[in-house]
Design a protein around this motif. Structure first.
Motif, PDB file in Angstrom:
ATOM      1  N   ALA A 128       0.855  -1.193   0.000  1.00  0.00           N
ATOM      2  CA  ALA A 128       0.000   0.000   0.000  1.00  0.00           C
ATOM      3  C   ALA A 128       0.889   1.240   0.000  1.00  0.00           C
ATOM      4  CB  ALA A 128      -0.901  -0.011   1.222  1.00  0.00           C
ATOM      5  N   LEU A 129       0.987   1.891  -1.156  1.00  0.00           N
ATOM      6  CA  LEU A 129       1.859   3.048  -1.296  1.00  0.00           C
ATOM      7  C   LEU A 129       1.141   4.328  -0.886  1.00  0.00           C
ATOM      8  CD1 LEU A 129       3.463   2.368  -4.811  1.00  0.00           C
ATOM      9  CD2 LEU A 129       4.299   1.643  -2.562  1.00  0.00           C
ATOM     10  N   THR A 130       1.918   5.294  -0.444  1.00  0.00           N
ATOM     11  CA  THR A 130       1.354   6.614  -0.206  1.00  0.00           C
ATOM     12  C   THR A 130       0.958   7.219  -1.552  1.00  0.00           C
ATOM     13  OG1 THR A 130       3.480   7.761  -0.418  1.00  0.00           O
ATOM     14  CG2 THR A 130       2.886   6.932   1.782  1.00  0.00           C
ATOM     15  N   ALA A 131       0.117   8.232  -1.526  1.00  0.00           N
ATOM     16  CA  ALA A 131      -0.303   8.878  -2.767  1.00  0.00           C
ATOM     17  C   ALA A 131       0.895   9.444  -3.523  1.00  0.00           C
ATOM     18  CB  ALA A 131      -1.311   9.988  -2.459  1.00  0.00           C
ATOM     19  N   THR A 132       1.833  10.020  -2.784  1.00  0.00           N
ATOM     20  CA  THR A 132       3.022  10.592  -3.420  1.00  0.00           C
ATOM     21  C   THR A 132       3.855   9.518  -4.093  1.00  0.00           C
ATOM     22  OG1 THR A 132       3.131  12.438  -1.856  1.00  0.00           O
ATOM     23  CG2 THR A 132       5.168  11.863  -3.006  1.00  0.00           C
ATOM     24  N   ASN A 133       4.096   8.424  -3.380  1.00  0.00           N
ATOM     25  CA  ASN A 133       4.912   7.348  -3.949  1.00  0.00           C
ATOM     26  C   ASN A 133       4.215   6.652  -5.109  1.00  0.00           C
ATOM     27  OD1 ASN A 133       7.131   7.749  -2.356  1.00  0.00           O
ATOM     28  ND2 ASN A 133       6.529   6.255  -0.800  1.00  0.00           N
ATOM     29  N   ASN A 134       2.912   6.572  -5.042  1.00  0.00           N
ATOM     30  CA  ASN A 134       2.168   5.983  -6.149  1.00  0.00           C
ATOM     31  C   ASN A 134       2.360   6.818  -7.418  1.00  0.00           C
ATOM     32  OD1 ASN A 134       0.092   3.896  -6.978  1.00  0.00           O
ATOM     33  ND2 ASN A 134      -1.010   5.756  -7.518  1.00  0.00           N
ATOM     34  N   THR A 135       2.335   8.132  -7.269  1.00  0.00           N
ATOM     35  CA  THR A 135       2.560   9.032  -8.404  1.00  0.00           C
ATOM     36  C   THR A 135       3.982   8.911  -8.925  1.00  0.00           C
ATOM     37  OG1 THR A 135       0.911  10.613  -7.603  1.00  0.00           O
ATOM     38  CG2 THR A 135       2.558  11.442  -9.150  1.00  0.00           C
ATOM     39  N   ILE A 136       4.949   8.851  -8.012  1.00  0.00           N
ATOM     40  CA  ILE A 136       6.355   8.723  -8.412  1.00  0.00           C
ATOM     41  C   ILE A 136       6.565   7.438  -9.207  1.00  0.00           C
ATOM     42  CG2 ILE A 136       8.692   8.302  -7.532  1.00  0.00           C
ATOM     43  CD1 ILE A 136       8.010  10.212  -5.225  1.00  0.00           C
ATOM     44  N   PHE A 137       5.978   6.344  -8.722  1.00  0.00           N
ATOM     45  CA  PHE A 137       6.143   5.078  -9.441  1.00  0.00           C
ATOM     46  C   PHE A 137       5.463   5.121 -10.798  1.00  0.00           C
ATOM     47  CE2 PHE A 137       4.593   0.840 -10.668  1.00  0.00           C
ATOM     48  CZ  PHE A 137       5.829   0.239 -10.896  1.00  0.00           C
ATOM     49  N   LYS A 138       4.299   5.733 -10.879  1.00  0.00           N
ATOM     50  CA  LYS A 138       3.590   5.816 -12.159  1.00  0.00           C
ATOM     51  C   LYS A 138       4.398   6.595 -13.187  1.00  0.00           C
ATOM     52  CE  LYS A 138      -0.709   7.233 -14.392  1.00  0.00           C
ATOM     53  NZ  LYS A 138      -0.558   6.133 -15.361  1.00  0.00           N
ATOM     54  N   VAL A 139       4.980   7.697 -12.783  1.00  0.00           N
ATOM     55  CA  VAL A 139       5.826   8.479 -13.702  1.00  0.00           C
ATOM     56  C   VAL A 139       6.987   7.622 -14.198  1.00  0.00           C
ATOM     57  CG1 VAL A 139       7.412  10.438 -13.871  1.00  0.00           C
ATOM     58  CG2 VAL A 139       5.212  10.713 -12.714  1.00  0.00           C
ATOM     59  N   PHE A 140       7.642   6.951 -13.259  1.00  0.00           N
ATOM     60  CA  PHE A 140       8.786   6.098 -13.583  1.00  0.00           C
ATOM     61  C   PHE A 140       8.401   4.979 -14.544  1.00  0.00           C
ATOM     62  CE2 PHE A 140      11.078   2.149 -12.262  1.00  0.00           C
ATOM     63  CZ  PHE A 140      12.355   2.495 -12.684  1.00  0.00           C
ATOM     64  N   SER A 141       7.342   4.258 -14.234  1.00  0.00           N
ATOM     65  CA  SER A 141       6.950   3.111 -15.058  1.00  0.00           C
ATOM     66  C   SER A 141       6.417   3.545 -16.414  1.00  0.00           C
ATOM     67  CB  SER A 141       5.933   2.236 -14.326  1.00  0.00           C
ATOM     68  OG  SER A 141       4.784   2.970 -13.975  1.00  0.00           O
ATOM     69  N   ASP A 142       5.715   4.670 -16.464  1.00  0.00           N
ATOM     70  CA  ASP A 142       5.207   5.159 -17.748  1.00  0.00           C
ATOM     71  C   ASP A 142       6.336   5.606 -18.672  1.00  0.00           C
ATOM     72  OD1 ASP A 142       2.627   4.626 -16.988  1.00  0.00           O
ATOM     73  OD2 ASP A 142       2.060   6.716 -16.635  1.00  0.00           O
ATOM     74  N   TYR A 143       7.413   6.136 -18.106  1.00  0.00           N
ATOM     75  CA  TYR A 143       8.580   6.489 -18.913  1.00  0.00           C
ATOM     76  C   TYR A 143       9.099   5.273 -19.681  1.00  0.00           C
ATOM     77  CZ  TYR A 143       9.611  11.163 -16.949  1.00  0.00           C
ATOM     78  OH  TYR A 143       9.576  12.493 -16.600  1.00  0.00           O
ATOM     79  N   LEU A 144       9.016   4.098 -19.062  1.00  0.00           N
ATOM     80  CA  LEU A 144       9.669   2.907 -19.597  1.00  0.00           C
ATOM     81  C   LEU A 144       8.799   2.083 -20.539  1.00  0.00           C
ATOM     82  CD1 LEU A 144      11.525   1.773 -16.342  1.00  0.00           C
ATOM     83  CD2 LEU A 144      12.377   3.216 -18.212  1.00  0.00           C
ATOM     84  N   GLY A 145       7.499   2.393 -20.610  1.00  0.00           N
ATOM     85  CA  GLY A 145       6.624   1.656 -21.517  1.00  0.00           C
ATOM     86  C   GLY A 145       5.293   1.322 -20.884  1.00  0.00           C
ATOM     87  N   SER A 146       4.771   0.147 -21.193  1.00  0.00           N
ATOM     88  CA  SER A 146       3.492  -0.307 -20.651  1.00  0.00           C
ATOM     89  C   SER A 146       3.717  -1.067 -19.346  1.00  0.00           C
ATOM     90  CB  SER A 146       2.779  -1.225 -21.649  1.00  0.00           C
ATOM     91  OG  SER A 146       2.550  -0.553 -22.873  1.00  0.00           O
ATOM     92  N   ASN A 147       2.748  -0.996 -18.447  1.00  0.00           N
ATOM     93  CA  ASN A 147       2.891  -1.708 -17.181  1.00  0.00           C
ATOM     94  C   ASN A 147       1.558  -2.304 -16.760  1.00  0.00           C
ATOM     95  OD1 ASN A 147       1.713   0.666 -15.384  1.00  0.00           O
ATOM     96  ND2 ASN A 147       3.277   1.559 -16.718  1.00  0.00           N
ATOM     97  N   PHE A 148       1.643  -3.438 -16.064  1.00  0.00           N
ATOM     98  CA  PHE A 148       0.447  -4.205 -15.706  1.00  0.00           C
ATOM     99  C   PHE A 148       0.520  -4.625 -14.243  1.00  0.00           C
ATOM    100  CE2 PHE A 148       1.324  -4.717 -20.187  1.00  0.00           C
ATOM    101  CZ  PHE A 148       0.084  -4.486 -20.775  1.00  0.00           C
TER     102      PHE A 148
END
Length: 255
Positions: A128-148
């Motif tokens: 369970a990530l904090t809202a901030t960390n969830n956003t940070i991870f989304k930015v990171f993963s979206d940079y790299l391509g598709s994620n599931f």
């Protein structure tokens, strides 16, 4: 500005760093730690080389990218301060990561090599990530391509299809090129034709509302040469060969 840190600089870490740089992330926002190769990456790309603890202190997202069997030794004397930790360690579960890092902010990922060109496919499962960390991870993963977002129990089949899949696609491209060579094309020309054909076909499918099966039938006219080839694939049990290879991959990985 998000700051990224990589503990370990093997092939996957380098592929991810390439992907970040290709998206315009500043090299000064990327820190690396590795006793053997950090200095080389600093010289090559301009990323910052830091000690492991300093890297954790200075980063918003820390990627664990060393050999899985090194987890306890690498993390033993580190304080992750409940920072966001992203693991690419094959076979290491969220439970094991929590025990080793003592942080509750963890994402277990399984990326493939195409992250280097921002066309990666990544599975992830997280605490369970904090809202901030969830956003940070989304930015990171979206940079790299598709994620599931997948359950950890599905990581083995994902790895077989998406992780090992590029090697199988390369094998198909090579086989297609070899068929061209056997029928008179020069090696480089046959490879270029096969590569572009697969690339264009994948993009066509990605942009289409039709299934792969429907697009096969759209290309193959009844009684035509393409249909003859598809019929031969069926005679040779092509689909079964793929299913069998994926099954062998899943059973070997034991993720």
């Amino acid at each position: 500005m998000i700051k990224y840190g990589f503990i370990g600089t093997g092939n996957m870490a380098q592929a991810m760093i390439k992907g970040l740089l290709a998206k315009g992330v500043s090299a000064k926002s990327i820190a690396v730690y590795s006793p053997r190769s950090a200095a080389k990456l600093t010289e090559k790309w301009g990323v910052i080389s830091l000690s492991a603890q300093r890297l954790i202190d200075d980063s918003d997202l820390i990627v664990l990218a060393f050999l899985p069997n090194q987890l306890e030794n690498v993390t033993a004397n580190l304080d992750f301060k409940n920072k966001l930790v992203v693991s690419v360690l094959a076979g290491i579960t969220l439970e094991q990561l929590i025990a080793a890092t003592h942080t509750t902010q963890i994402v277990r990922t399984l990326p493939n090599v195409n992250v280097a060109i921002n066309q990666g496919v990544t599975a992830f499962s997280n605490t369970a990530l904090t809202a901030t960390n969830n956003t940070i991870f989304k930015v990171f993963s979206d940079y790299l391509g598709s994620n599931f977002n997948l359950a950890e129990t599905q990581f083995a089949i994902f790895s077989a299809v998406a992780g090992s899949g590029p090697a199988y696609v390369f094998k198909y491209i090579d086989a297609l090129a070899q068929a061209g060579i056997a029928n008179g094309l020069e090696t480089e020309l046959a490879t270029d034709i096969a590569t572009q054909t697969v690339l264009g076909s994948a993009q066509t499918l990605a942009l289409s509302t039709h299934s792969a099966k429907e697009l096969q039938n759209a290309v193959a006219s009844p009684g035509g040469s393409t249909r003859a080839g598809l019929d031969d694939f069926d005679t040779q049990n092509f689909d079964d060969v793929i299913v069998h290879a994926i099954k062998a991959t899943v059973e070997h990985k034991h993720l």
